[in-house]
Design a protein around this motif. Structure first.
Motif, mmCIF file in Angstrom:
data_model
loop_
_atom_site.group_PDB
_atom_site.id
_atom_site.type_symbol
_atom_site.label_atom_id
_atom_site.label_comp_id
_atom_site.label_asym_id
_atom_site.label_seq_id
_atom_site.Cartn_x
_atom_site.Cartn_y
_atom_site.Cartn_z
ATOM 1 N N ALA A 364 -7.828 -8.351 -8.280
ATOM 2 C CA ALA A 364 -6.716 -7.795 -8.228
ATOM 3 C C ALA A 364 -7.052 -6.005 -7.243
ATOM 4 N N ALA A 365 -7.681 -5.982 -7.432
ATOM 5 C CA ALA A 365 -8.230 -3.614 -6.675
ATOM 6 C C ALA A 365 -8.402 -3.589 -5.680
ATOM 7 N N ALA A 366 -8.550 -5.580 -5.259
ATOM 8 C CA ALA A 366 -8.661 -4.751 -3.634
ATOM 9 C C ALA A 366 -6.762 -5.544 -2.902
ATOM 10 N N TYR A 367 -6.084 -6.859 -3.480
ATOM 11 C CA TYR A 367 -4.947 -6.449 -3.423
ATOM 12 C C TYR A 367 -3.947 -5.220 -2.972
ATOM 13 N N ARG A 368 -4.696 -4.656 -4.306
ATOM 14 C CA ARG A 368 -3.221 -2.918 -4.449
ATOM 15 C C ARG A 368 -3.968 -2.231 -3.493
ATOM 16 N N ASP A 369 -5.515 -2.423 -3.714
ATOM 17 C CA ASP A 369 -5.391 -1.693 -2.153
ATOM 18 C C ASP A 369 -4.939 -1.504 -0.892
ATOM 19 N N ALA A 370 -5.390 -3.098 -0.627
ATOM 20 C CA ALA A 370 -4.469 -3.256 1.028
ATOM 21 C C ALA A 370 -3.380 -2.875 1.035
ATOM 22 N N GLN A 371 -1.868 -2.554 -0.481
ATOM 23 C CA GLN A 371 -0.677 -2.767 -0.373
ATOM 24 C C GLN A 371 -0.508 -1.553 0.680
ATOM 25 N N SER A 372 -1.300 -1.146 1.000
ATOM 26 C CA SER A 372 -1.155 0.342 2.010
ATOM 27 C C SER A 372 -1.154 -0.270 3.003
ATOM 28 N N LEU A 373 -1.551 -1.301 3.246
ATOM 29 C CA LEU A 373 -1.279 -1.773 5.482
ATOM 30 C C LEU A 373 -0.295 -1.937 5.423
ATOM 31 N N ALA A 374 0.490 -1.563 6.600
ATOM 32 C CA ALA A 374 1.449 -2.157 7.235
ATOM 33 C C ALA A 374 1.555 -3.880 7.457
ATOM 34 N N GLY A 375 2.532 -4.678 7.135
ATOM 35 C CA GLY A 375 2.857 -5.659 7.425
ATOM 36 C C GLY A 375 2.057 -6.246 6.219
ATOM 37 N N TRP A 376 2.093 -5.637 4.855
ATOM 38 C CA TRP A 376 1.477 -6.777 3.700
ATOM 39 C C TRP A 376 2.810 -6.993 2.190
ATOM 40 N N ASP A 377 3.580 -6.725 2.638
ATOM 41 C CA ASP A 377 4.834 -7.166 1.839
ATOM 42 C C ASP A 377 5.261 -8.744 2.541
ATOM 43 N N ALA A 378 4.771 -8.824 4.069
ATOM 44 C CA ALA A 378 5.154 -10.160 3.859
ATOM 45 C C ALA A 378 3.757 -10.919 3.341
ATOM 46 N N VAL A 379 2.986 -10.711 3.319
ATOM 47 C CA VAL A 379 1.920 -11.366 2.477
ATOM 48 C C VAL A 379 2.442 -12.067 1.783
ATOM 49 N N PRO A 380 1.308 -13.808 1.522
ATOM 50 C CA PRO A 380 1.912 -14.503 0.012
ATOM 51 C C PRO A 380 0.890 -14.627 -0.542
ATOM 52 N N VAL A 381 0.068 -14.059 -0.936
ATOM 53 C CA VAL A 381 -1.159 -14.222 -1.853
ATOM 54 C C VAL A 381 -0.688 -14.601 -3.683
ATOM 55 N N MET A 382 -1.345 -15.819 -3.405
ATOM 56 C CA MET A 382 -0.593 -16.399 -5.125
ATOM 57 C C MET A 382 -1.973 -15.715 -6.223
ATOM 58 N N VAL A 383 -1.813 -17.050 -7.128
ATOM 59 C CA VAL A 383 -2.600 -16.496 -8.087
ATOM 60 C C VAL A 383 -4.146 -17.666 -7.723
ATOM 61 N N LYS A 384 -3.584 -18.838 -6.814
ATOM 62 C CA LYS A 384 -4.371 -19.680 -6.427
ATOM 63 C C LYS A 384 -5.196 -19.089 -5.299
ATOM 64 N N ARG A 471 -8.564 1.621 13.127
ATOM 65 C CA ARG A 471 -7.748 1.401 12.130
ATOM 66 C C ARG A 471 -7.431 0.505 11.883
ATOM 67 N N VAL A 472 -6.411 -0.140 10.927
ATOM 68 C CA VAL A 472 -5.406 -1.042 10.686
ATOM 69 C C VAL A 472 -4.290 -1.231 11.314
ATOM 70 N N ASP A 473 -4.094 -1.561 12.371
ATOM 71 C CA ASP A 473 -2.056 -1.510 12.909
ATOM 72 C C ASP A 473 -1.270 -2.029 12.044
ATOM 73 N N THR A 474 -1.613 -3.302 11.846
ATOM 74 C CA THR A 474 -0.715 -4.186 11.034
ATOM 75 C C THR A 474 -1.007 -5.425 11.271
ATOM 76 N N ILE A 475 -1.040 -6.519 9.757
ATOM 77 C CA ILE A 475 -1.428 -7.596 9.508
ATOM 78 C C ILE A 475 -0.065 -9.033 10.119
ATOM 79 N N GLU A 476 -0.311 -9.112 10.817
ATOM 80 C CA GLU A 476 0.605 -10.525 11.061
ATOM 81 C C GLU A 476 0.214 -12.177 10.078
ATOM 82 N N VAL A 477 0.804 -13.105 9.516
ATOM 83 C CA VAL A 477 0.763 -13.884 9.176
ATOM 84 C C VAL A 477 1.737 -15.151 10.248
#
Length: 525
Positions: A364-384, A471-477
């Motif tokens: 959960a902490a890593a998920y919250r930190d990764a929210q600052s990465l470009a493109g993260w809004d499209a990343v489908p992280v699930m409870v599973k 540095r991280v430019d973006t994340i692609e799904v």
């Protein structure tokens, strides 16, 4: 060679004759079955008041299976097929024991199918034994036959004793049960209700206990489907088998709304949950598929303890981003934190008592930190994803990549072609983009790292780079491609680097439906 008659045939024939005579002496009409598969006689009570009188004949037949023996102890044997036949009959039945004392003298005993006899035979069939035995002391004297047959001839008797037997078989396993038989002109059904719905299911092996655990404490919307997949208790079902079918198993489930609070010295978070339980655990279930559970007392290393566990449902597709209260709760779970419960439900408990909770909190902490990465809004992280080791490694890596002071991929020289040496290469200044692939439950993520430095060429082809910082430019799904490794992979063309426990090791080249399109990119100054 003349025909021969063995002792068993002789004993059987005399035994049936003695049973027939005993029935006549006790005003029972013994009708010999011509094709006797399981039952030797169908008996009817002669309802005359005395030997010289005239009276009606009962319309009820009672099937008797007759066993004769000349053993001193009078013991007879029933095999599994015999027991199944007695239990399956749709009319009153009984077992007769004829103890021969030579060819001219015999004592006859009987036992009719009542609730106790049904339980005894059902327990025999539920065991691994091939046969069971009876002696005269297990039976009733033949003089009581007429009264006993009158009792079993009462309307509804067979159905009632079967229901009583089913209750006696089930209740040691399920607790109190209620059995209701519903019948109309067109249909019938039996409703069997237990106080604990989960008691109907097999719980003997670790796999069966884990399946029940997941049905109880996993995502509530999956409970019904999971329960349909559970194995029903064989012992209980054996006792219900001869009730009018179909039968419906029912029971109660406790889902009490409450709250769990986690608190440190400086911050706290509260999570709305359902308190529920089965015979082995109680726990607190969050609707998206997270739970905290406490086992019943178990022996471990010579001591009695309660085992505590945090669960992320391995099938829950609920998106973590849609449940900020769960994220707040998990990110507040530090080693020094404690849980407290509404309704004074036990004393405060240290977070560290709960197995796996530390891993879930890190995710959960890593998920919250990764929210600052470009493109993260499209990343489908699930409870599973929190329940998958591969997804956990991916989240930890991406959370680390979001820290500008962290460099999760190698700095310095990286060669895409292992057979080429740096001194064989031409060098130019430019920006390099490096793809790192991380797998989640339903997708593959490509994190594009870029950095400025030296781009290396061999015979005009890109063969490596030397970059002091990325540095991280973006994340692609992308569609998920299974990997032979659980860890993030740096794609270098013919080489792949695998990130394992903070170190990079060389692995096989990446393959998959999009592997050819995800490769090193560069732009020269």
């Amino acid at each position: 060679m003349p025909k021969k008659r063995n002792a068993a045939q002789r004993i059987g024939a005399i035994g049936e004759d003695r049973f027939r005579l005993s029935c006549q002496e006790n005003f029972i009409i013994p009708n010999k079955v011509e094709h006797d598969f399981g039952f030797d006689f169908l008996c009817q009570p002669d309802l005359a008041a005395d030997f010289g009188g005239t009276g009606p004949v009962s319309g009820v037949f009672v099937g008797f299976s007759v066993r004769a023996t000349d053993r001193d102890d009078g013991r007879i044997r029933l095999n599994r097929a015999d027991a199944e036949c007695l239990l399956a009959a749709q009319f009153p039945t009984g077992l007769a024991l004829v103890k021969l004392n030579g060819p001219k003298s015999a004592a006859v005993y009987f036992r009719l199918m009542d609730a106790a006899f049904i339980v005894e035979l059902s327990q025999f069939l539920a065991s691994a034994k091939k046969s069971t035995h009876f002696t005269p002391k297990d039976m009733r004297p033949v003089a009581e036959t007429r009264d006993a047959i009158r009792e079993v001839s009462a309307p509804g008797y067979l159905e009632q004793v079967r229901a009583d037997a089913a209750r006696k078989i089930a209740e040691p396993i399920t607790g109190p049960v209620q059995i209701q038989i519903h019948r109309d002109a067109d249909s019938q059904a039996t409703l069997i209700t237990s106080l604990d719905l989960y008691a109907w299911f097999e719980q003997g092996t670790p796999a069966e206990q884990e399946a029940l655990y997941l049905a109880t404490f996993g995502e509530p919307v999956r409970r019904d489907r999971r329960m349909r997949e559970l194995a029903l208790s064989g012992k209980v079902m054996g006792g219900l088998a001869h009730l009018p079918q179909p039968y419906v198993l029912a029971g109660f489930v406790m889902d009490h709304p409450t709250k769990v609070c986690v608190q440190t010295t400086s911050v706290s978070a509260e999570l709305p949950v359902l308190r529920t339980a089965n015979d082995h655990h109680f726990g607190y279930v969050y609707p998206a598929g997270f739970a905290l559970t406490v086992s019943a007392r178990v022996e471990k290393d010579g001591q009695y303890v309660h085992l505590m566990r945090a669960l992320a449902d391995p099938d829950s597709v609920a998106l973590l981003g849609d449940h900020p209260d769960l994220l707040d709760f998990l990110t507040t779970c530090h080693p020094e934190s404690v849980f407290s419960f509404d309704d004074r439900d036990g004393p405060p408990l240290d977070v560290t008592y709960f197995k796996s909770l530390g891993d879930l909190a890190q995710c959960a902490a890593a998920y919250r930190d990764a929210q600052s990465l470009a493109g993260w809004d499209a990343v489908p992280v699930m409870v599973k994803d929190m329940a998958s080791l591969e997804s956990q490694y991916s989240l930890m890596f991406l959370g680390s990549a979001a820290d500008p002071h962290s460099q999760p991929i190698p700095r310095g020289l990286l060669l895409a072609a292992p057979e080429v040496e740096e001194e064989d290469c031409d060098t130019a200044s430019g920006t390099i983009s490096v793809p790192v692939v991380c797998n989640l439950a339903h997708s593959s993520l490509v994190a594009w790292f870029s950095g400025h430095g030296s781009v290396l060429f061999h015979d005009g082809d890109l063969c490596g780079f030397k970059v002091p910082a990325f540095r991280v430019d973006t994340i692609e799904v992308l569609p998920r491609v299974p990997s032979r490794s659980l860890f993030p992979r740096v794609l270098l063309g013919p080489r792949t680097l695998i990130y394992d426990a903070g170190r990079w090791e060389e692995g096989d080249a990446e393959t998959g439906q999009w592997a050819d399109d995800v490769h090193l990119r560069f732009q020269l100054d």
